[in-house]
Design an enzyme around this catalytic site. Sequence first.
Site, PDB file in Angstrom:
ATOM      1  CD1 TRP A  45      23.356  -5.131  -5.685  1.00 59.66           C
ATOM      2  CD2 TRP A  45      22.214  -6.931  -6.356  1.00 59.66           C
ATOM      3  NE1 TRP A  45      22.051  -4.760  -5.824  1.00 59.66           N
ATOM      4  CE2 TRP A  45      21.315  -5.844  -6.242  1.00 59.66           C
ATOM      5  CE3 TRP A  45      21.715  -8.172  -6.754  1.00 59.66           C
ATOM      6  CZ2 TRP A  45      19.954  -5.962  -6.502  1.00 59.66           C
ATOM      7  CZ3 TRP A  45      20.362  -8.286  -7.021  1.00 59.66           C
ATOM      8  CH2 TRP A  45      19.493  -7.192  -6.899  1.00 59.66           C
ATOM      9  CG  ASP A 100      15.422  -7.568   3.851  1.00 57.57           C
ATOM     10  OD1 ASP A 100      14.396  -7.138   3.311  1.00 57.57           O
ATOM     11  OD2 ASP A 100      16.484  -7.734   3.235  1.00 57.57           O
ATOM     12  CG  PHE A 121      27.521 -18.994  -2.386  1.00 62.88           C
ATOM     13  CD1 PHE A 121      27.900 -18.855  -3.720  1.00 62.88           C
ATOM     14  CD2 PHE A 121      28.517 -18.914  -1.424  1.00 62.88           C
ATOM     15  CE1 PHE A 121      29.223 -18.630  -4.092  1.00 62.88           C
ATOM     16  CE2 PHE A 121      29.840 -18.692  -1.770  1.00 62.88           C
ATOM     17  CZ  PHE A 121      30.197 -18.548  -3.091  1.00 62.88           C
ATOM     18  CG  HIS A 174      15.148  -4.624   1.298  1.00 62.95           C
ATOM     19  ND1 HIS A 174      14.686  -5.892   1.011  1.00 62.95           N
ATOM     20  CD2 HIS A 174      15.674  -4.155   0.146  1.00 62.95           C
ATOM     21  CE1 HIS A 174      14.956  -6.175  -0.260  1.00 62.95           C
ATOM     22  NE2 HIS A 174      15.545  -5.138  -0.815  1.00 62.95           N
ATOM     23  CD  GLU A 203      15.334 -14.226  -0.070  1.00 63.47           C
ATOM     24  OE1 GLU A 203      16.461 -14.766   0.071  1.00 63.47           O
ATOM     25  OE2 GLU A 203      15.170 -13.119  -0.624  1.00 63.47           O
ATOM     26  CD  GLU A 221      16.195  -6.304  -4.505  1.00 69.41           C
ATOM     27  OE1 GLU A 221      16.254  -7.168  -5.391  1.00 69.41           O
ATOM     28  OE2 GLU A 221      16.061  -6.599  -3.290  1.00 69.41           O
ATOM     29  NE  ARG A 240      14.629 -10.968   2.991  1.00 70.37           N
ATOM     30  CZ  ARG A 240      15.405 -10.592   1.982  1.00 70.37           C
ATOM     31  NH1 ARG A 240      16.652 -11.030   1.875  1.00 70.37           N
ATOM     32  NH2 ARG A 240      14.941  -9.741   1.083  1.00 70.37           N
TER      33      ARG A 240
HETATM   34  C1  ACM Z   1      20.430  -7.826  -3.380  1.00 65.14           C
HETATM   35  O1  ACM Z   1      20.605  -8.976  -3.782  1.00 65.14           O
HETATM   36  N1  ACM Z   1      19.203  -7.324  -3.282  1.00 65.14           N
HETATM   37  C2  ACM Z   1      21.536  -6.977  -2.978  1.00 65.14           C
END
Ligand code: ACM
Length: 469
Positions: A336, A131, A362, A206, A413, A270, A102
Site C-alpha cells: 500500500w 481499528d 478511494f 490500530h 474516516e 502503522e 471508522r
Molecule cells: C493503510 O492505509 N494504513 C494500510
Amino acid sequence: MPDPIALVPLPQSVLWSEGVWETSDPWGELSVGLNEDLPRTEYSLTISPSGANLAAGSEAALADGRNTFAQILTGAGTSIPCVTIHDHPQYAWRGMHLDVSRHFLPVGEIETLLDVMALHRLNILHLHLTDDQGWRLEIRGYPRLTEVGAWRSRTLKGHMSGDEESWEFDETSHGGSYSQDEMRGLVEYARRRGIMIVPEVDLPGHMQAAIAAYPELGNFPEQRLGVREVWGISDHVLGVSDTAFDFVRDVLTQVAEIFPAPYVHIGGDECPRTEWERSSAARARMNEWGLTRVSEIQGRYTQFAADVLAEHGKKVIAWDEVLESHLPDDTVIMNWRHGNGLATATSRGFRTIIANNEHTYFDHYQGDPADEPLAIGGHTTVKDVYTAEFSPKKLTEDQEGLLIGLQGQLWTEYMPDAEHVQYMAFPRMCALAERAWGSPRQSYAEFEERLRAHLPRLDAFGVRYRPLD
Ligand code: ACM
C-alpha cells in the site's frame, strides 16, 4: 446488428452478432454447465436466437459468466442481443477493501456493495473489522469488545490540523457491531455471488478500541483509554503480556471459524513502537525472547498470528510494513505505501497484492477539492485508476507472476454513511474492475465511452456515484 453493449469490465473476447434471443425468462432458460475441458478460470457465454449457454471451467468462472450475463440483461427487456464471449481474468484476487471501523455500515449496505461488486466480476471483499475507532465483530468470551469497543461518544469533524483546542466534534455517539451469525450470513450472501470475504483484524497496532474495552491488553494496564474519537495513528498498541497473546489467539481462532476464506488479514500497518520503548515489561520480554530491536516485537506478533492461523489451515495476508521483520514464506503482502514496494516484496519471493496508495485509495479526492465533499486528501481520478502504471520499477517475469491481484481501498474516516461510501467508490471501482480483470486496453476515451453507457446499471442498483466530468 444491435449496438454493442458496453460491458465493464470488458471481456477478453466479445463478438456481438446479428439477431436477438426473444425470451421473457432469460435466467430460467439459460443453460449452464461446468466444462472440464475449459481452463479453471475461463467461461464461455453464447447467446443466439435459439437460446443462451454458459459453460465454465470452475464454479468461480461460472459466477463470472453469470455476472456478465446479468450486465447484458440489464435494460435489455425481452430481446436479448446475440453475442459470443470467451473470457478469463488476469488476476485471481480482484478486491475491494471496506473499512467498517471508522464508520459502521449495516449489513444491508454491505450487501448492496457486494451486489455491485459481483456485477463487475470483483471477487474479494476485504473487510476491515477492527481499528482504533471501533471494534465491530462479536468475539465470544470478550463481551466488552462490542459493548465498549464498538462505540465512541463523539467524532472529529474535519482534519486534525491546527491547534488541538480548535478541533470540532460531532457530539453524537457512533457505533455498531456484527454478531457472528450476521457475518456468517454475509459470507453466504457473498459466496452466492462469487465473492469471498477476507476478514481483517489489524494487529498489533490500530488496537485502541480493544484496549479501551480491556486495558490489560495494552502496555500500561493502569492507563484508562476511550475508543479513539480522532483519526490518525494511535500510539496505544498491544502489550507483550500472555493475556495479549491469548487474546490474539482467541480472536483469530473465532475469526478462522466464522470466515471460510483460506486467508486472514492481520493488518500490521502503522504500528508505533513508542509504548514498547517505554515499557519495562516489553524490555523484559525482549530479553526473554533474545530480541535486540523493539521493532522485532511486531515480528513476534506476526509469527504468532501465522502459527495460530496455520493450525486452522489459513494463511496470513498483511500490509507491507510486515516486510520489516522475518516472515513465513507463504505470507501474502498487500502493498500500500508505494508502488516501489511491489518490486521489494516480489524480489523476496512473496505473493503480493497491488493496493497502492497512489492509485487505489478511494478515500482520495476524485476531483477539485473545492467541488467535492471533504476527503482525507490526495487526488485520484477514475482516469488515474484506469491508466495507472502500478509498478514504477520494472519487474521480472517471475516477479510479475507473484502479483496475484489488485484491490481498491475504502477507508471511511470521511465517509459517514453508505451513500457517501458509494459516491467515493463509483465510478473508480468500475475502472479498478477493468484493470483487475485485465481487459484489453485501448484508450481512456474508449473506456470512458463504455463507462458512460454502463452508468445506468449503477442507477438500476440504486447506488450513488460521482458523475463523469
Ligand atoms: C493503510 O492505509 N494504513 C494500510
